[in-house]
Design a protein around this motif. Structure first.
Motif, short mmCIF file in Angstrom:
data_model
loop_
_atom_site.label_atom_id
_atom_site.label_comp_id
_atom_site.label_asym_id
_atom_site.label_seq_id
_atom_site.Cartn_x
_atom_site.Cartn_y
_atom_site.Cartn_z
N HIS A 178 0.82 -1.22 0.00
CA HIS A 178 0.00 0.00 0.00
C HIS A 178 0.85 1.26 0.00
O HIS A 178 0.36 2.35 -0.34
CB HIS A 178 -0.93 -0.01 1.22
N ALA A 179 2.13 1.14 0.38
CA ALA A 179 3.02 2.30 0.38
C ALA A 179 3.52 2.65 -1.02
O ALA A 179 4.06 3.74 -1.24
CB ALA A 179 4.21 2.04 1.30
N LEU A 180 3.33 1.74 -1.97
CA LEU A 180 3.74 2.03 -3.35
C LEU A 180 2.74 2.98 -3.99
O LEU A 180 1.53 2.79 -3.88
CB LEU A 180 3.81 0.73 -4.16
N PRO A 181 3.22 4.01 -4.68
CA PRO A 181 2.29 4.96 -5.31
C PRO A 181 1.49 4.35 -6.45
O PRO A 181 0.40 4.83 -6.76
CB PRO A 181 3.21 6.07 -5.81
N VAL A 182 2.01 3.30 -7.07
CA VAL A 182 1.27 2.58 -8.12
C VAL A 182 1.45 1.09 -7.89
O VAL A 182 2.46 0.64 -7.35
CB VAL A 182 1.75 2.95 -9.55
N VAL A 183 0.47 0.31 -8.32
CA VAL A 183 0.57 -1.15 -8.19
C VAL A 183 1.42 -1.68 -9.34
O VAL A 183 1.13 -1.40 -10.50
CB VAL A 183 -0.83 -1.79 -8.21
N PRO A 184 2.47 -2.43 -9.05
CA PRO A 184 3.34 -2.93 -10.13
C PRO A 184 2.63 -3.95 -11.02
O PRO A 184 1.88 -4.79 -10.53
CB PRO A 184 4.51 -3.57 -9.37
N ARG A 185 2.90 -3.85 -12.30
CA ARG A 185 2.32 -4.81 -13.25
C ARG A 185 3.23 -6.01 -13.43
O ARG A 185 2.77 -7.09 -13.76
CB ARG A 185 2.10 -4.11 -14.60
N THR A 186 4.52 -5.80 -13.26
CA THR A 186 5.48 -6.91 -13.32
C THR A 186 6.33 -6.86 -12.05
O THR A 186 6.91 -5.82 -11.73
CB THR A 186 6.39 -6.79 -14.55
N LEU A 187 6.39 -7.97 -11.36
CA LEU A 187 7.07 -7.98 -10.07
C LEU A 187 7.93 -9.23 -9.94
O LEU A 187 7.48 -10.33 -10.26
CB LEU A 187 6.02 -7.93 -8.95
N LEU A 188 9.15 -9.04 -9.50
CA LEU A 188 10.07 -10.14 -9.24
C LEU A 188 10.24 -10.30 -7.74
O LEU A 188 10.65 -9.36 -7.06
CB LEU A 188 11.44 -9.87 -9.89
N GLU A 189 9.92 -11.48 -7.23
CA GLU A 189 10.18 -11.76 -5.82
C GLU A 189 11.44 -12.61 -5.72
O GLU A 189 11.51 -13.71 -6.27
CB GLU A 189 9.01 -12.49 -5.16
N ILE A 190 12.42 -12.11 -5.00
CA ILE A 190 13.71 -12.79 -4.85
C ILE A 190 13.75 -13.50 -3.50
O ILE A 190 13.48 -12.91 -2.46
CB ILE A 190 14.88 -11.79 -4.96
N GLY A 191 14.10 -14.78 -3.54
CA GLY A 191 14.12 -15.57 -2.30
C GLY A 191 12.71 -15.87 -1.84
O GLY A 191 12.37 -15.69 -0.67
N CYS A 192 11.89 -16.38 -2.75
CA CYS A 192 10.46 -16.56 -2.46
C CYS A 192 10.20 -17.69 -1.47
O CYS A 192 9.13 -17.75 -0.85
CB CYS A 192 9.68 -16.81 -3.75
N GLY A 193 11.16 -18.62 -1.31
CA GLY A 193 10.95 -19.74 -0.40
C GLY A 193 9.74 -20.56 -0.81
O GLY A 193 9.55 -20.88 -1.98
N ARG A 194 8.88 -20.86 0.15
CA ARG A 194 7.70 -21.69 -0.14
C ARG A 194 6.48 -20.88 -0.53
O ARG A 194 5.40 -21.42 -0.70
CB ARG A 194 7.43 -22.61 1.06
N GLY A 195 6.67 -19.54 -0.63
CA GLY A 195 5.72 -18.76 -1.38
C GLY A 195 4.56 -18.09 -0.67
O GLY A 195 3.61 -17.68 -1.32
N SER A 196 4.60 -17.92 0.65
CA SER A 196 3.48 -17.26 1.32
C SER A 196 3.32 -15.82 0.83
O SER A 196 2.19 -15.36 0.57
CB SER A 196 3.67 -17.29 2.83
N THR A 197 4.44 -15.12 0.65
CA THR A 197 4.37 -13.74 0.14
C THR A 197 4.01 -13.73 -1.33
O THR A 197 3.25 -12.87 -1.79
CB THR A 197 5.72 -13.03 0.37
#
Length: 390
Positions: A178-197
């Motif tokens: 919610h702190a981002l001024p715009v919602v990203p359309r493409t997002l890379l999650e690094i170190g996602c682990g088992r994926g809860s985030t």
């Protein structure tokens, strides 16, 4: 009386050495009528004493001073201290060689090298035949390449069945989103682990999520979750290294990295990941930081061994601008985030028996849990919401 050859044999010295000692006045000869030098038993005793003083590390000049007057106690104490330092250095060298040969633990050596030269440490481990996944885990978990395989087996056994491999909560993640001024359309999650985030971000945005980790097992767990929630059209799983991202430059509106930047080092991660973020794009990253000005010594020693790069929030914020970002928001992870991680882990560990583990994995986890129990609050995870500049 001894001729020079006889004295040399008795003292175990060369003829030229005796002539040099005589020139310095350490021994003295008498000339016979035939021109031969002869030496007395007193000279032999002087040589024996001289050899003993030299064995103590004294120079010839210092030996002569001791032979001519009373023992210089201050000088000998200084030499004793020097010898003790040399012995300690040689013992350290001996311990290192024994460790490399598999005759002792390498934990302290890995910890020291990780503190002083983390990049060289990783390169060296890779040259020893470890995969990057193994090397990164070794750097931050077992810290002993001679026991690493069994240690990792024990470690994975401890965490088997647990969803959280580190602190985190949906509320903290959503606060950053919610702190981002715009919602990203493409997002890379690094170190996602088992994926809860990963799943949370996919469900709260309509963008394309790339989830990256170097652990195939964790990704297989995430793949099952993604399929069960019908998110496979928007979530792509990539097994790759966070140190060498296999993507084009400026490919993502945002990079998300909760609890993983410490593996590379906070500053190194921000520098290396920046090229993959589009202009004015975003980086959401968390890091373990000191929250107390003067933490207890036991906590300080523990984290010095386990995360030498750990710094204060103000230090991290000061570094951000120099690395090409500006801070949009920064806040500590909640107590609930820690509880989500610690409560299941404590319950799991309580049901395990130390005798069933051949490495220090369980003891290390128990030690960490004890540190958290007593000192959590003096340190914690800080989440930084950043925007790329330039």
């Amino acid at each position: 009386m001894y001729r020079i050859s006889q004295l040399a044999a008795k003292a175990g010295l060369s003829r030229s050495t005796l002539l040099y000692y005589e020139k310095l006045g350490l021994i003295s000869s008498k000339r016979q009528a035939n021109g031969y030098r002869t030496y007395s038993d007193h000279d032999l005793q002087q040589l024996k004493l001289l050899q003993q003083l030299q064995a103590g590390g004294l120079t010839l000049r210092e030996c002569r001073a001791c032979l001519e007057s009373r023992i210089d106690r201050a000088l000998l104490l200084e030499r004793l201290q020097t010898l003790e330092q040399e012995i300690a250095a040689k013992q350290q060298s001996r311990d290192l060689l024994a460790s490399i040969l598999g005759m002792a633990s390498m934990r302290q050596w890995h910890q020291a090298l990780e503190s002083q030269a983390p990049g060289a440490h990783l390169d060296w481990l890779l040259k020893q035949g470890f995969s990057e996944k193994q090397a990164l885990r070794l750097k931050w978990l077992s810290k002993d390449m001679n026991q690493h395989e069994q240690y990792m087996a024990d470690f994975e056994r401890i965490f088997e069945g647990l969803d959280c491999l580190g602190p985190g909560s949906a509320e903290d993640t959503l606060q950053a989103l919610h702190a981002l001024p715009v919602v990203p359309r493409t997002l890379l999650e690094i170190g996602c682990g088992r994926g809860s985030t990963t799943v949370l971000l996919a469900e709260r945005t309509q963008g394309l999520i790339t989830a990256l980790d170097n652990d195939e097992y964790s990704l297989s767990c995430l793949r099952e979750t993604v399929t069960a929630r019908a998110l496979q059209d928007r979530v792509t799983l990539v097994c790759a290294s966070m140190t060498e991202l296999p993507f084009a430059g400026r490919q993502f509106d945002a990079i998300w990295a909760e609890g993983s930047a410490y593996i590379m080092g906070f500053a190194e991660a921000l520098k290396n990941w920046r090229p993959f973020i589009r202009a004015q794009g975003f980086l959401v990253v968390s890091d373990l930081v000191w929250l107390a000005d003067k933490p207890h010594q036991e906590a300080a020693v523990f984290w010095q061994h386990n995360y030498p790069d750990m710094a204060t929030v103000s230090s991290r914020l000061a570094a951000v601008g120099k690395l090409g970002y500006r801070v949009l928001h920064s806040y500590p992870l909640s107590q609930q985030a820690w509880q989500n991680y610690l409560a299941p882990l404590r319950e799991k560990v309580a049901g395990l028996c130390a005798q069933d583990f051949s490495t220090k994995a369980l003891a290390d986890i128990n030690n960490e849990l004890d540190i958290h129990q007593r000192y959590l609050g003096e340190y914690g995870y800080q989440l930084f919401v950043l925007q790329k500049e330039g």
